[in-house]
Scaffold this motif. Sequence first.
Motif, short mmCIF file in Angstrom:
data_model
loop_
_atom_site.label_atom_id
_atom_site.label_comp_id
_atom_site.label_asym_id
_atom_site.label_seq_id
_atom_site.Cartn_x
_atom_site.Cartn_y
_atom_site.Cartn_z
N UNK A 40 30.98 -20.27 5.55
CA UNK A 40 29.59 -20.22 5.10
C UNK A 40 28.65 -19.79 6.23
N UNK A 41 28.99 -20.19 7.47
CA UNK A 41 28.18 -19.77 8.63
C UNK A 41 28.32 -18.28 8.85
N UNK A 42 29.56 -17.79 8.76
CA UNK A 42 29.79 -16.34 8.91
C UNK A 42 29.10 -15.56 7.80
N UNK A 43 29.14 -16.11 6.59
CA UNK A 43 28.49 -15.45 5.45
C UNK A 43 26.98 -15.40 5.63
N UNK A 44 26.39 -16.47 6.12
CA UNK A 44 24.94 -16.50 6.39
C UNK A 44 24.57 -15.46 7.45
N UNK A 45 25.38 -15.39 8.51
CA UNK A 45 25.16 -14.39 9.57
C UNK A 45 25.24 -12.99 8.99
N UNK A 46 26.28 -12.74 8.17
CA UNK A 46 26.49 -11.42 7.58
C UNK A 46 25.35 -11.04 6.64
N UNK A 47 24.94 -11.96 5.77
CA UNK A 47 23.89 -11.66 4.79
C UNK A 47 22.53 -11.49 5.45
N UNK A 48 22.21 -12.35 6.42
CA UNK A 48 20.89 -12.29 7.05
C UNK A 48 20.71 -11.00 7.85
N UNK A 49 21.59 -10.79 8.83
CA UNK A 49 21.44 -9.60 9.68
C UNK A 49 21.90 -8.34 8.96
N UNK A 50 22.92 -8.48 8.09
CA UNK A 50 23.39 -7.31 7.34
C UNK A 50 22.35 -6.76 6.39
N UNK A 51 21.57 -7.64 5.75
CA UNK A 51 20.53 -7.17 4.83
C UNK A 51 19.42 -6.43 5.57
N UNK A 52 19.05 -6.92 6.75
CA UNK A 52 18.04 -6.22 7.57
C UNK A 52 18.53 -4.84 7.94
N UNK B 86 19.56 2.35 4.73
CA UNK B 86 19.25 3.08 3.49
C UNK B 86 18.08 4.04 3.71
N UNK B 87 17.08 3.60 4.52
CA UNK B 87 15.94 4.46 4.80
C UNK B 87 16.35 5.68 5.62
N UNK B 88 17.38 5.52 6.47
CA UNK B 88 17.88 6.65 7.26
C UNK B 88 18.72 7.59 6.42
N UNK B 89 19.49 7.00 5.50
CA UNK B 89 20.41 7.80 4.69
C UNK B 89 19.69 8.78 3.78
N UNK B 90 18.49 8.42 3.30
CA UNK B 90 17.75 9.33 2.42
C UNK B 90 17.25 10.56 3.18
N UNK B 91 17.31 10.50 4.52
CA UNK B 91 16.90 11.66 5.33
C UNK B 91 18.11 12.54 5.68
N UNK C 122 0.82 -1.22 0.00
CA UNK C 122 0.00 0.00 0.00
C UNK C 122 0.85 1.27 0.00
N UNK C 123 1.92 1.29 0.81
CA UNK C 123 2.67 2.55 1.01
C UNK C 123 3.82 2.72 0.01
N UNK C 124 4.33 1.60 -0.54
CA UNK C 124 5.41 1.63 -1.55
C UNK C 124 6.64 2.43 -1.05
N UNK C 125 7.08 3.43 -1.81
CA UNK C 125 8.30 4.16 -1.48
C UNK C 125 8.18 4.87 -0.13
N UNK C 126 7.01 5.43 0.15
CA UNK C 126 6.82 6.14 1.41
C UNK C 126 6.96 5.19 2.60
N UNK C 127 6.52 3.95 2.42
CA UNK C 127 6.66 2.95 3.47
C UNK C 127 8.12 2.63 3.75
N UNK C 128 8.89 2.52 2.67
CA UNK C 128 10.33 2.28 2.84
C UNK C 128 10.99 3.44 3.58
N UNK C 129 10.63 4.67 3.24
CA UNK C 129 11.22 5.83 3.91
C UNK C 129 10.82 5.89 5.38
N UNK C 130 9.62 5.38 5.71
CA UNK C 130 9.17 5.41 7.11
C UNK C 130 9.92 4.42 7.99
N UNK C 131 10.71 3.51 7.39
CA UNK C 131 11.51 2.56 8.18
C UNK C 131 12.53 3.29 9.06
#
Length: 636
Positions: free
Chosen positions: A448-460, A466-471, A261-270
């Motif tokens: 591979x365990x370290x990579x999974x940790x990095x990708x999972x939590x790093x992506x979140x 990114x939502x903070x940086x646009x502000x 529903x919110x699209x780009x505005x929803x991402x910025x609200x993160x």
Amino acid sequence: MDVENEKCWQKSKKDSWRTTLLLAYQSLGVVYGDLSTSPLYVYRSTFAEDIQHSETNEEIFGVLSFVFWTLTLVPLCKYVFIVLRADDNGEGGTFALYSSICRHAKVSLLPNRQVADESLSTYKLEQLPDREYNSKVRMLLEKYKFLHTALLILVLLGTCMVIGDGVLTPVISVFSAVSGLELSMSKGHHEYAMIPITCFILVCLFALQHYGTHRVGFFFAPIVLVWLICISGLGLYNIIHWNPQVYQALSPYYMLKFFKKTKKQGWMSLGGILLCITGSEAMFADLGHFSYAAIQIAFTFLVYPALILAYMGQAAYLSKNHQNVDHISYYVSVPESLRWPVLAIAILASVVGSQAIISGTFSIINQSQSLGCFPRVKVVHTSDKIHGQIYIPEINWILMILCIAVTIGFRDIKHMGNASGLAVMAVMLVTTCLTSLVIILCWHKPPIIALCFLLFFGSIELLYFSASLVKFREGAWLPILLALFLVTVMFVWHYATIKKYEYDLHNKVSLEWLLALGPTLGICRVPGIGLVFTDLTSGIPANFSRFVTNLPAFHRVLVFVCVKSVPVPFVPPAERYLVGRVGPASLRAYRCIVRYGYRDVHQDVDSFESDLVKRLADFIHYDWCRSQMSTDRGNS
């Protein structure tokens, strides 16, 4: 005898649990104050501009779902169950991770390293078989010098963001608590009262810091406990009274509906939603003040459930009350008869919330200067019983001035939230990257365990970052500016420290030069003990040769003293001094290497000199006894 031993063991176990529960209680006032006050401003920041609360409730339920899963994945799963285990002899924080990495791989840029440092009891390395893939990662890091520098800059960046958060967190916590006055005052009066009241509370908070974490923790812990009971009770009331079906919004399905529903505005609200995890880093940064078990118990069984109930209660109220769509605040969900008591507790709790990050700032600056990355400042140890509880006067007052400047400059929760959110996510990203290296190098787990940790939590975290940086123009510029300034200062200081050591090493004088000094050259020895301070662990420093050239005399007992840092949190007093003889015994010249960990507080001058002379006397006696034994064996 066996019965007595069993009773003693049971009593010891009981005392241990009692101590752990006491530390868990005390940690409420130091570690969890910031995290527990986040319900005051999360919804308000989220709905400040980018999205609007509508009749369909898709926005509010989507935000609740994001808050629930963010709190579950980041503070609970990442910090409580993984990152807290990456401690360095019980110490936490960015430098604790860096120190662990430096001990398992030769990536440290610290000068005057010695093989003898590795024999320290706190220099523990798990003797596990080094698998091929672990060796490859370690060799890659050790091979390229630019990776050493890049790792240090990453650590300094995380450190600077923690210091920046130390400026922003007190401001947003206190300001959001005081904002509750707007429901009881006219708009004109409220605008004029908010800033002075916030500034006054901040001044009082920083004035209390010299009493120390131990005293402040016991004083503040009851306030946070009452606050957690208060928000969880109000949350439960709102769920039951307004919308018992609100628990359905915990499903990840509502996050998808929210974005649809919110699209780009929803991402910025993160950028507003991420504020629900501000203060999570304090669990790791303040680990040395308490213990892993104490912090884990306090969060899992008290703080986490209370926060979830608080956010669910607010969402339940807002889902049935759309008349306040232009004024979403925590206080609108509080029954009118309870608003004044809740406001009073909230203001007190926000003061406590600021304590967590202030304590963490003191700790991390102390670590920075111990590793040669920060200018020297006075560090006061505030507790004789508990290791690691410190106060830094100069930093305390600088933080206070910056907090007041930010309060007067920003004046609204939106800009404060944008600035604080970016600092928080930057620190978490650095922690995630360093923990990934710890998993490979220190825990000897497959990459591979370290990579999974990095990708999972790093992506979140990257999503929120990114939502903070646009502000950037709306407040996020402040932590970036502070970080750039501090990183420059810290890196230049570290670079100059290294260059000074390299100069001393290149220009050191040989032992033969010292042995050649004598009456024939017009050199005389005067009574007493002479201390020559140097960064060198071998050789004669050039400054001593210049001294003797200008003033041809030195003391009968000469001691070259090297005070150095080692990549461990603390050095036991019994292992702190390394004393050795320079040249023959008749020269009466000695070298004393004094080792400190990054969490150690340096001794005052009087106790340092007393300890040094005592260690020197012990060594001279030992050296004499050894020479006598050698003589006796030769005669026999």
